[in-house]
Design a protein around this motif. Sequence first.
Motif, mmCIF file in Angstrom:
data_model
loop_
_atom_site.group_PDB
_atom_site.id
_atom_site.type_symbol
_atom_site.label_atom_id
_atom_site.label_comp_id
_atom_site.label_asym_id
_atom_site.label_seq_id
_atom_site.Cartn_x
_atom_site.Cartn_y
_atom_site.Cartn_z
ATOM 1 N N LEU A 45 -8.659 1.888 4.937
ATOM 2 C CA LEU A 45 -7.400 1.999 5.678
ATOM 3 C C LEU A 45 -6.259 1.619 4.731
ATOM 4 O O LEU A 45 -6.268 0.535 4.151
ATOM 5 C CB LEU A 45 -7.416 1.071 6.891
ATOM 6 N N ALA A 46 -5.302 2.513 4.567
ATOM 7 C CA ALA A 46 -4.173 2.290 3.663
ATOM 8 C C ALA A 46 -2.916 2.005 4.476
ATOM 9 O O ALA A 46 -2.699 2.608 5.524
ATOM 10 C CB ALA A 46 -3.947 3.502 2.782
ATOM 11 N N VAL A 47 -2.091 1.091 3.980
ATOM 12 C CA VAL A 47 -0.846 0.708 4.647
ATOM 13 C C VAL A 47 0.321 1.217 3.807
ATOM 14 O O VAL A 47 0.392 0.954 2.599
ATOM 15 C CB VAL A 47 -0.755 -0.824 4.816
ATOM 16 N N TRP A 48 1.240 1.942 4.458
ATOM 17 C CA TRP A 48 2.394 2.557 3.798
ATOM 18 C C TRP A 48 3.685 1.999 4.399
ATOM 19 O O TRP A 48 3.760 1.780 5.598
ATOM 20 C CB TRP A 48 2.381 4.067 4.002
ATOM 21 N N PHE A 49 4.697 1.793 3.570
ATOM 22 C CA PHE A 49 6.027 1.382 4.034
ATOM 23 C C PHE A 49 6.961 2.574 3.914
ATOM 24 O O PHE A 49 7.198 3.054 2.804
ATOM 25 C CB PHE A 49 6.576 0.221 3.201
ATOM 26 N N ASN A 50 7.470 3.056 5.042
ATOM 27 C CA ASN A 50 8.358 4.225 5.076
ATOM 28 C C ASN A 50 7.766 5.402 4.308
ATOM 29 O O ASN A 50 8.463 6.110 3.586
ATOM 30 C CB ASN A 50 9.745 3.872 4.527
ATOM 31 N N GLY A 51 6.460 5.589 4.431
ATOM 32 C CA GLY A 51 5.792 6.720 3.802
ATOM 33 C C GLY A 51 5.526 6.566 2.321
ATOM 34 O O GLY A 51 5.119 7.511 1.662
ATOM 35 N N THR A 53 4.090 3.889 -1.085
ATOM 36 C CA THR A 53 3.378 2.703 -1.548
ATOM 37 C C THR A 53 3.493 2.650 -3.065
ATOM 38 O O THR A 53 3.652 3.678 -3.720
ATOM 39 C CB THR A 53 1.904 2.707 -1.095
ATOM 40 N N HIS A 54 3.456 1.455 -3.616
ATOM 41 C CA HIS A 54 3.560 1.277 -5.058
ATOM 42 C C HIS A 54 2.763 0.040 -5.427
ATOM 43 O O HIS A 54 2.893 -0.999 -4.784
ATOM 44 C CB HIS A 54 5.031 1.118 -5.454
ATOM 45 N N LEU A 71 2.928 -9.869 4.347
ATOM 46 C CA LEU A 71 2.590 -9.747 5.759
ATOM 47 C C LEU A 71 1.558 -8.665 6.031
ATOM 48 O O LEU A 71 0.638 -8.859 6.829
ATOM 49 C CB LEU A 71 3.849 -9.433 6.577
ATOM 50 N N PHE A 72 1.699 -7.509 5.389
ATOM 51 C CA PHE A 72 0.939 -6.329 5.788
ATOM 52 C C PHE A 72 -0.200 -5.941 4.854
ATOM 53 O O PHE A 72 -1.052 -5.167 5.249
ATOM 54 C CB PHE A 72 1.889 -5.130 5.941
ATOM 55 N N TRP A 73 -0.228 -6.407 3.635
ATOM 56 C CA TRP A 73 -1.280 -6.015 2.709
ATOM 57 C C TRP A 73 -2.345 -7.090 2.614
ATOM 58 O O TRP A 73 -2.112 -8.254 2.955
ATOM 59 C CB TRP A 73 -0.697 -5.732 1.329
ATOM 60 N N HIS A 74 -3.506 -6.724 2.123
ATOM 61 C CA HIS A 74 -4.663 -7.606 2.006
ATOM 62 C C HIS A 74 -4.489 -8.536 0.806
ATOM 63 O O HIS A 74 -4.304 -8.078 -0.324
ATOM 64 C CB HIS A 74 -5.926 -6.758 1.832
ATOM 65 N N LYS A 75 -4.555 -9.844 1.042
ATOM 66 C CA LYS A 75 -4.373 -10.830 -0.018
ATOM 67 C C LYS A 75 -5.654 -10.959 -0.825
ATOM 68 O O LYS A 75 -6.735 -11.120 -0.276
ATOM 69 C CB LYS A 75 -3.999 -12.180 0.580
ATOM 70 N N ARG A 76 -5.532 -10.908 -2.143
ATOM 71 C CA ARG A 76 -6.680 -11.027 -3.037
ATOM 72 C C ARG A 76 -6.393 -12.115 -4.057
ATOM 73 O O ARG A 76 -5.245 -12.285 -4.480
ATOM 74 C CB ARG A 76 -6.932 -9.714 -3.787
ATOM 75 N N TYR A 111 -2.700 -11.550 -5.719
ATOM 76 C CA TYR A 111 -2.022 -10.258 -5.615
ATOM 77 C C TYR A 111 -2.371 -9.653 -4.266
ATOM 78 O O TYR A 111 -3.262 -10.139 -3.560
ATOM 79 C CB TYR A 111 -2.398 -9.325 -6.776
ATOM 80 N N TYR A 112 -1.662 -8.605 -3.879
ATOM 81 C CA TYR A 112 -1.844 -7.971 -2.576
ATOM 82 C C TYR A 112 -2.213 -6.505 -2.763
ATOM 83 O O TYR A 112 -1.633 -5.818 -3.588
ATOM 84 C CB TYR A 112 -0.569 -8.091 -1.737
ATOM 85 N N MET A 113 -3.198 -6.038 -1.991
ATOM 86 C CA MET A 113 -3.661 -4.658 -2.048
ATOM 87 C C MET A 113 -3.346 -3.962 -0.726
ATOM 88 O O MET A 113 -3.517 -4.567 0.336
ATOM 89 C CB MET A 113 -5.169 -4.598 -2.283
#
Length: 143
Positions: A45-51, A53-54, A71-76, A111-113
């Motif tokens: 499942l991928a999370v996009w901000f306003n369509g 991602t970077h 808040l929205f990405w997976h913390k690693r 980092y966040y993924m």
Amino acid sequence: MSITKEQWAGIEESLKSHYVVIKFQYQGTEIAVTRISAGEGKTVLAVWFNGKTHCAWGIPGSDHFNPLCELFWHKRTKSLYSPKRIKELQKAYGKRAAKRVIPNIEAKYTYYMPYFSKASVLVRQFRRIEGLTVDDQQKWMVL
């Protein structure tokens, strides 16, 4: 209007399907969750901000860091040195000398993924976010 328990259950069930797009709103930003291929026979499942991602958005301390990633990405987290490498250094130099030569030998970086492997993990994280909304009229796309 916040998302109800029943809506979260429906969202989680929808995210388990193979082709899904769910759009949330958070402080004027559209957060889209889609299922994408991550290799042969594997999807995430991928999370996009306003369509968009970077990858640099998820690196704290970067000039391009986006605070929404916390808040929205997976913390690693990852160690700078593997346990095997630490033992090798300690054996070669001794524990004190290794610590003196490499003071950050036990350090880790964060980092966040933008990828989640399971719907339940994504929903558990998203439920904690205050002010997150999903359009009631929007029938999220499940193909």
